[in-house]
Write an enzyme that holds these catalytic residues in place. Sequence first.
Site, mmCIF file in Angstrom:
data_model
loop_
_atom_site.group_PDB
_atom_site.id
_atom_site.type_symbol
_atom_site.label_atom_id
_atom_site.label_comp_id
_atom_site.label_asym_id
_atom_site.label_seq_id
_atom_site.Cartn_x
_atom_site.Cartn_y
_atom_site.Cartn_z
ATOM 1 N N ARG A 1 0.821 -1.221 0.000
ATOM 2 C CA ARG A 1 0.000 0.000 0.000
ATOM 3 C C ARG A 1 0.857 1.276 0.000
ATOM 4 O O ARG A 1 0.505 2.271 0.632
ATOM 5 C CB ARG A 1 -0.906 0.051 1.246
ATOM 6 C CG ARG A 1 -1.942 -1.020 1.337
ATOM 7 C CD ARG A 1 -2.967 -0.898 0.209
ATOM 8 N NE ARG A 1 -4.147 -1.691 0.491
ATOM 9 C CZ ARG A 1 -4.289 -2.982 0.208
ATOM 10 N NH1 ARG A 1 -3.298 -3.631 -0.391
ATOM 11 N NH2 ARG A 1 -5.401 -3.626 0.494
ATOM 12 N N SER B 1 -10.893 -1.173 3.580
ATOM 13 C CA SER B 1 -10.093 -1.324 4.798
ATOM 14 C C SER B 1 -9.734 0.057 5.331
ATOM 15 O O SER B 1 -9.183 0.868 4.595
ATOM 16 C CB SER B 1 -8.784 -2.049 4.505
ATOM 17 O OG SER B 1 -9.017 -3.301 3.960
ATOM 18 N N GLU C 1 -5.164 3.370 6.680
ATOM 19 C CA GLU C 1 -4.826 3.242 5.265
ATOM 20 C C GLU C 1 -5.480 4.414 4.519
ATOM 21 O O GLU C 1 -4.997 4.867 3.489
ATOM 22 C CB GLU C 1 -5.373 1.911 4.732
ATOM 23 C CG GLU C 1 -4.832 1.583 3.373
ATOM 24 C CD GLU C 1 -5.723 0.723 2.508
ATOM 25 O OE1 GLU C 1 -6.646 0.065 2.997
ATOM 26 O OE2 GLU C 1 -5.491 0.736 1.294
HETATM 27 N N1 EPU Z 1 -10.246 -11.465 10.182
HETATM 28 C C1 EPU Z 1 -10.825 -11.394 11.437
HETATM 29 N N2 EPU Z 1 -12.027 -10.740 11.561
HETATM 30 C C2 EPU Z 1 -12.661 -10.189 10.512
HETATM 31 C C3 EPU Z 1 -12.078 -10.284 9.228
HETATM 32 C C4 EPU Z 1 -10.858 -10.915 9.084
HETATM 33 O O1 EPU Z 1 -10.294 -11.882 12.416
HETATM 34 O O2 EPU Z 1 -13.736 -9.593 10.704
HETATM 35 C C5 EPU Z 1 -8.921 -12.109 10.066
HETATM 36 C C6 EPU Z 1 -8.973 -13.539 9.577
HETATM 37 O O3 EPU Z 1 -7.974 -14.255 10.228
HETATM 38 C C7 EPU Z 1 -8.609 -13.431 8.121
HETATM 39 C C8 EPU Z 1 -7.626 -12.285 8.142
HETATM 40 O O4 EPU Z 1 -8.133 -11.395 9.141
HETATM 41 O O5 EPU Z 1 -8.021 -14.588 7.631
HETATM 42 C C9 EPU Z 1 -7.486 -11.566 6.828
HETATM 43 O O6 EPU Z 1 -8.778 -11.109 6.409
HETATM 44 P P1 EPU Z 1 -9.077 -10.773 4.878
HETATM 45 O O7 EPU Z 1 -8.661 -11.905 4.002
HETATM 46 O O8 EPU Z 1 -10.487 -10.305 4.773
HETATM 47 O O9 EPU Z 1 -8.059 -9.609 4.538
HETATM 48 P P2 EPU Z 1 -7.599 -8.281 5.320
HETATM 49 O O10 EPU Z 1 -6.173 -8.454 5.691
HETATM 50 O O11 EPU Z 1 -8.557 -7.899 6.388
HETATM 51 C C10 EPU Z 1 -6.646 -7.213 3.114
HETATM 52 C C11 EPU Z 1 -6.768 -5.924 2.376
HETATM 53 C C12 EPU Z 1 -8.089 -5.853 1.637
HETATM 54 C C13 EPU Z 1 -8.154 -7.022 0.659
HETATM 55 C C14 EPU Z 1 -8.006 -8.333 1.471
HETATM 56 C C15 EPU Z 1 -7.931 -9.535 0.581
HETATM 57 C C16 EPU Z 1 -5.446 -4.350 3.664
HETATM 58 C C17 EPU Z 1 -5.441 -3.124 4.521
HETATM 59 N N3 EPU Z 1 -6.642 -4.803 3.292
HETATM 60 O O12 EPU Z 1 -7.674 -7.209 4.111
HETATM 61 O O13 EPU Z 1 -8.110 -4.643 0.882
HETATM 62 O O14 EPU Z 1 -9.360 -7.044 -0.070
HETATM 63 O O15 EPU Z 1 -6.776 -8.294 2.211
HETATM 64 O O16 EPU Z 1 -6.667 -9.607 0.009
HETATM 65 O O17 EPU Z 1 -4.374 -4.862 3.344
HETATM 66 C C18 EPU Z 1 -8.790 -2.371 0.984
HETATM 67 O O18 EPU Z 1 -7.599 -2.084 0.924
HETATM 68 O O19 EPU Z 1 -9.695 -1.483 1.032
HETATM 69 C C19 EPU Z 1 -9.184 -3.768 1.004
HETATM 70 C C20 EPU Z 1 -10.448 -4.165 1.130
#
Ligand code: EPU
Length: 340
Positions: free
Chosen positions: A165, A241, A336
């Site tokens: 990012r 996010s 972010e």
């Molecule tokens: N999780 C929780 N609670 C929740 C949601 C997720 O505990 O409510 C934990 C789970 O362990 C899950 C992990 O967080 O496995 C990762 O969750 P997720 O795959 O949804 O990804 P994220 O790290 O929360 C990032 C990006 C997203 C992108 C997803 C998928 C950032 C800041 N965000 O989210 O990007 O879609 O990965 O790759 O890196 C954005 O930037 O606006 C965005 C949506």
Amino acid sequence: METYTDYLLTAHNTFHIAARCRRFIAYSSATELSQVLQDLNAEAPLPWLHIGEGSNLLFTHDYPGTVLHSKILGVEEVERYGDEVVLRVGAGENWDRLVAFCVERGYHGLENLSLIPGEVGASAVQNIGAYGSEAGQFIRQVEGIDAATGQPRVLQHDDCRYAYRDSVFKHELRGRFVVTHVCYKLSLRFQPNLSYGALQREMAARRLEAHRLTPQALREFVVDIRRAKLPDPAELGSAGSFFMNPVVDRSVCERLLVDYPDMPHYEAPNGYKIPAAWLIEHSGWKGRRLGPAGVYDRQALVLVNYGGATGADIVRLSQAVSADVLGKFGISLQPEVNFI
Ligand code: EPU
């Protein structure tokens, strides 16, 4: 070129914050942008700000200067060699329309980045990413205008200094360069990126086999996953996010694992990345509201405007969430989203 004064920005930010700006200018070519920037310099010290679809920013007050918006459109194939093709795309093109176009035409690579809100210019600044892919991997060069001189300038991939990012456009070139076109290097050969754990799990759950996956199916699959977890900005204000996933030292991660053995953690270039969503959920914030703002009940990393929230309401919520995560885990979350 279109110019408006005392302009309402509700439709230009996905949080749907009803902020106003003193002047709003939408331009349609690099030449128009160059002229606008020279005029703005001549009338300094009025500030200016460039926005795309406003999917990654939070207006905390009315903006006292000029907001610029690109309407530079167009996608052209500029090079083809072997299995590779280079597309030159106008910064004002909608990102997901570009992904759909590529999938349809057989230009491969961007499928995992389906349905990310925003525009092409922002993909190069923010290095948007999802499901194991980042826009920067595909960016060959970025064309734009130097804000101080109004002259065109081209940056090659390595000059952009892409990281999670992050890019040079968020540091040295912040407020000094405006993107007009982005060149993406894509492949004519489909090699799906299924490295992200959640994608593999979802594929197994749906009995999708990797060797039978088509680009269209991968795009639909990513779209389905996003729709299930993330609010549609047209229906519920948010900026995706809200925080970045923190990267902590190995020793910090190991210490936390003693108390929270189930805490997800992933090796990162300079430590361990811990999902901010997990930290927020385990601080008790998932689905909780503070006035008209709240933490989304299906993805704890997303803050939402349930209707009529001001920028200050969202800031108050983000501070309360960060304070609790810091208190419980000793980790400081970094937004972010850009605060304006
Ligand atoms: N999780 C929780 N609670 C929740 C949601 C997720 O505990 O409510 C934990 C789970 O362990 C899950 C992990 O967080 O496995 C990762 O969750 P997720 O795959 O949804 O990804 P994220 O790290 O929360 C990032 C990006 C997203 C992108 C997803 C998928 C950032 C800041 N965000 O989210 O990007 O879609 O990965 O790759 O890196 C954005 O930037 O606006 C965005 C949506």
